[in-house]
Motif scaffolding. Structure first.
Motif, PDB file in Angstrom:
ATOM      1  N   ARG A  22     -96.600  18.367  53.610  1.00 14.88           N
ATOM      2  CA  ARG A  22     -96.355  19.803  53.676  1.00 14.88           C
ATOM      3  C   ARG A  22     -95.044  20.116  52.980  1.00 14.88           C
ATOM      4  NH1 ARG A  22     -96.867  20.922  59.856  1.00 14.88           N
ATOM      5  NH2 ARG A  22     -94.801  21.641  59.296  1.00 14.88           N
ATOM      6  N   LEU A  23     -94.944  21.296  52.439  1.00 15.04           N
ATOM      7  CA  LEU A  23     -93.761  21.733  51.706  1.00 15.04           C
ATOM      8  C   LEU A  23     -92.535  21.739  52.613  1.00 15.04           C
ATOM      9  CD1 LEU A  23     -92.851  22.816  48.933  1.00 15.04           C
ATOM     10  CD2 LEU A  23     -93.264  25.098  49.805  1.00 15.04           C
ATOM     11  N   GLU A  24     -92.733  22.113  53.869  1.00 18.32           N
ATOM     12  CA  GLU A  24     -91.609  22.175  54.811  1.00 18.32           C
ATOM     13  C   GLU A  24     -91.045  20.782  55.103  1.00 18.32           C
ATOM     14  OE1 GLU A  24     -94.582  23.619  55.466  1.00 18.32           O
ATOM     15  OE2 GLU A  24     -94.042  25.708  55.096  1.00 18.32           O
ATOM     16  N   ASP A  25     -91.913  19.756  55.037  1.00 17.20           N
ATOM     17  CA  ASP A  25     -91.483  18.401  55.365  1.00 17.20           C
ATOM     18  C   ASP A  25     -90.721  17.721  54.228  1.00 17.20           C
ATOM     19  OD1 ASP A  25     -92.733  18.772  57.771  1.00 17.20           O
ATOM     20  OD2 ASP A  25     -94.570  17.724  57.186  1.00 17.20           O
ATOM     21  N   LEU A  26     -90.923  18.165  52.989  1.00 17.68           N
ATOM     22  CA  LEU A  26     -90.316  17.483  51.852  1.00 17.68           C
ATOM     23  C   LEU A  26     -88.827  17.758  51.734  1.00 17.68           C
ATOM     24  CD1 LEU A  26     -93.041  17.931  49.121  1.00 17.68           C
ATOM     25  CD2 LEU A  26     -92.438  15.860  50.338  1.00 17.68           C
ATOM     26  N   GLY A  27     -88.441  18.991  51.746  1.00 19.18           N
ATOM     27  CA  GLY A  27     -87.035  19.330  51.574  1.00 19.18           C
ATOM     28  C   GLY A  27     -86.693  19.594  50.128  1.00 19.18           C
ATOM     29  N   PRO A  28     -85.526  20.214  49.860  1.00 21.50           N
ATOM     30  CA  PRO A  28     -85.157  20.592  48.494  1.00 21.50           C
ATOM     31  C   PRO A  28     -84.867  19.402  47.586  1.00 21.50           C
ATOM     32  CG  PRO A  28     -83.373  21.107  50.006  1.00 21.50           C
ATOM     33  CD  PRO A  28     -84.527  20.657  50.835  1.00 21.50           C
ATOM     34  N   GLU A  29     -84.441  18.275  48.162  1.00 24.85           N
ATOM     35  CA  GLU A  29     -84.100  17.101  47.339  1.00 24.85           C
ATOM     36  C   GLU A  29     -85.315  16.560  46.602  1.00 24.85           C
ATOM     37  OE1 GLU A  29     -83.503  17.130  50.665  1.00 24.85           O
ATOM     38  OE2 GLU A  29     -81.357  17.582  50.685  1.00 24.85           O
ATOM     39  N   ALA A  30     -86.510  16.717  47.176  1.00 27.73           N
ATOM     40  CA  ALA A  30     -87.729  16.212  46.550  1.00 27.73           C
ATOM     41  C   ALA A  30     -88.039  16.956  45.260  1.00 27.73           C
ATOM     42  CB  ALA A  30     -88.909  16.328  47.515  1.00 27.73           C
ATOM     43  N   PHE A  31     -87.480  18.144  45.086  1.00 25.82           N
ATOM     44  CA  PHE A  31     -87.742  18.939  43.894  1.00 25.82           C
ATOM     45  C   PHE A  31     -86.534  19.013  42.976  1.00 25.82           C
ATOM     46  CE2 PHE A  31     -90.653  20.371  47.139  1.00 25.82           C
ATOM     47  CZ  PHE A  31     -91.857  20.349  46.467  1.00 25.82           C
ATOM     48  N   GLY A  32     -85.539  18.172  43.209  1.00 27.94           N
ATOM     49  CA  GLY A  32     -84.378  18.116  42.344  1.00 27.94           C
ATOM     50  C   GLY A  32     -83.364  19.221  42.603  1.00 27.94           C
ATOM     51  N   LEU A  33     -83.443  19.845  43.759  1.00 27.66           N
ATOM     52  CA  LEU A  33     -82.489  20.899  44.101  1.00 27.66           C
ATOM     53  C   LEU A  33     -81.339  20.309  44.914  1.00 27.66           C
ATOM     54  CD1 LEU A  33     -85.063  23.635  45.157  1.00 27.66           C
ATOM     55  CD2 LEU A  33     -83.799  23.503  43.018  1.00 27.66           C
ATOM     56  N   PRO A  34     -80.189  20.947  44.894  1.00 27.32           N
ATOM     57  CA  PRO A  34     -79.077  20.433  45.691  1.00 27.32           C
ATOM     58  C   PRO A  34     -79.395  20.507  47.183  1.00 27.32           C
ATOM     59  CG  PRO A  34     -78.484  22.513  44.635  1.00 27.32           C
ATOM     60  CD  PRO A  34     -79.814  22.110  44.106  1.00 27.32           C
ATOM     61  N   PRO A  35     -78.782  19.614  47.979  1.00 22.94           N
ATOM     62  CA  PRO A  35     -79.114  19.551  49.408  1.00 22.94           C
ATOM     63  C   PRO A  35     -78.824  20.842  50.180  1.00 22.94           C
ATOM     64  CG  PRO A  35     -77.872  17.614  48.745  1.00 22.94           C
ATOM     65  CD  PRO A  35     -77.884  18.533  47.583  1.00 22.94           C
ATOM     66  N   GLY A  36     -77.902  21.686  49.731  1.00 28.49           N
ATOM     67  CA  GLY A  36     -77.573  22.888  50.474  1.00 28.49           C
ATOM     68  C   GLY A  36     -78.518  24.053  50.234  1.00 28.49           C
ATOM     69  N   THR A  37     -79.555  23.862  49.429  1.00 24.33           N
ATOM     70  CA  THR A  37     -80.483  24.943  49.100  1.00 24.33           C
ATOM     71  C   THR A  37     -81.271  25.345  50.339  1.00 24.33           C
ATOM     72  OG1 THR A  37     -80.711  24.013  46.888  1.00 24.33           O
ATOM     73  CG2 THR A  37     -82.353  25.624  47.554  1.00 24.33           C
ATOM     74  N   PRO A  38     -81.402  26.656  50.604  1.00 24.04           N
ATOM     75  CA  PRO A  38     -82.196  27.064  51.773  1.00 24.04           C
ATOM     76  C   PRO A  38     -83.643  26.636  51.614  1.00 24.04           C
ATOM     77  CG  PRO A  38     -81.475  28.988  50.495  1.00 24.04           C
ATOM     78  CD  PRO A  38     -80.848  27.781  49.882  1.00 24.04           C
ATOM     79  N   TRP A  39     -84.213  26.107  52.691  1.00 29.60           N
ATOM     80  CA  TRP A  39     -85.563  25.560  52.624  1.00 29.60           C
ATOM     81  C   TRP A  39     -86.362  25.999  53.812  1.00 29.60           C
ATOM     82  CZ3 TRP A  39     -87.315  23.680  48.342  1.00 29.60           C
ATOM     83  CH2 TRP A  39     -88.530  23.017  48.339  1.00 29.60           C
ATOM     84  N   PRO A  40     -87.607  26.303  53.710  1.00 31.73           N
ATOM     85  CA  PRO A  40     -88.427  26.372  52.513  1.00 31.73           C
ATOM     86  C   PRO A  40     -88.054  27.588  51.665  1.00 31.73           C
ATOM     87  CG  PRO A  40     -89.713  27.074  54.393  1.00 31.73           C
ATOM     88  CD  PRO A  40     -88.387  26.601  54.910  1.00 31.73           C
ATOM     89  N   PRO A  41     -88.410  27.561  50.379  1.00 29.42           N
ATOM     90  CA  PRO A  41     -88.043  28.680  49.515  1.00 29.42           C
ATOM     91  C   PRO A  41     -88.721  29.974  49.970  1.00 29.42           C
ATOM     92  CG  PRO A  41     -89.557  27.212  48.386  1.00 29.42           C
ATOM     93  CD  PRO A  41     -89.175  26.541  49.670  1.00 29.42           C
ATOM     94  N   ALA A  42     -88.101  31.079  49.636  1.00 24.39           N
ATOM     95  CA  ALA A  42     -88.650  32.373  50.029  1.00 24.39           C
ATOM     96  C   ALA A  42     -89.965  32.624  49.296  1.00 24.39           C
ATOM     97  CB  ALA A  42     -87.652  33.468  49.701  1.00 24.39           C
ATOM     98  N   ASP A  43     -90.859  33.254  49.972  1.00 28.79           N
ATOM     99  CA  ASP A  43     -92.149  33.584  49.389  1.00 28.79           C
ATOM    100  C   ASP A  43     -91.955  34.653  48.320  1.00 28.79           C
ATOM    101  OD1 ASP A  43     -94.848  33.783  48.917  1.00 28.79           O
ATOM    102  OD2 ASP A  43     -95.235  35.075  50.645  1.00 28.79           O
ATOM    103  N   PRO A  44     -92.378  34.389  47.058  1.00 29.26           N
ATOM    104  CA  PRO A  44     -92.137  35.383  45.993  1.00 29.26           C
ATOM    105  C   PRO A  44     -92.837  36.712  46.243  1.00 29.26           C
ATOM    106  CG  PRO A  44     -93.482  33.569  45.176  1.00 29.26           C
ATOM    107  CD  PRO A  44     -93.053  33.208  46.561  1.00 29.26           C
TER     108      PRO A  44
END
Length: 95
Positions: A22-44
């Motif tokens: 699930r997207l919530e379980d991966l975290g921002p690091e799995a997508f190459g984002l810095p660790p402080g990025t709010p997760w999960p991303p906001a729904d566009p």
């Protein structure tokens, strides 16, 4: 026999598949984002909802553009008449 074999193969394939993470379980690091990025991303789709309804105004603008095109076509046909044969009669094109 073929039906049983196909069913057995399908069951084996579904059992061998790993469940998709699930997207919530991966975290921002799995997508190459810095660790402080709010997760999960906001729904566009929720970014467009707010006090300003863009969809309503987009529809209004589209309607106005269609009316302008019809008006321009009508004015063009008034200046440069075109004729078509319909049911054996020569008729002027209006729109």
């Amino acid at each position: 026999e073929d039906l049983e074999e196909a069913t057995r193969l399908r069951e084996l394939q579904t059992a061998a598949k790993r469940p998709a993470p699930r997207l919530e379980d991966l975290g921002p690091e799995a997508f190459g984002l810095p660790p402080g990025t709010p997760w999960p991303p906001a729904d566009p789709s929720s970014a467009r909802t707010g006090p300003f309804d863009r969809a309503r105004w987009d529809k209004i603008v589209d309607d106005i553009e269609k009316r302008d095109q019809v008006r321009e076509r009508y004015e063009h046909l008034q200046k440069h008449p075109q004729y078509e044969w319909r049911d054996g009669q020569k008729m002027q094109v209006i729109f």
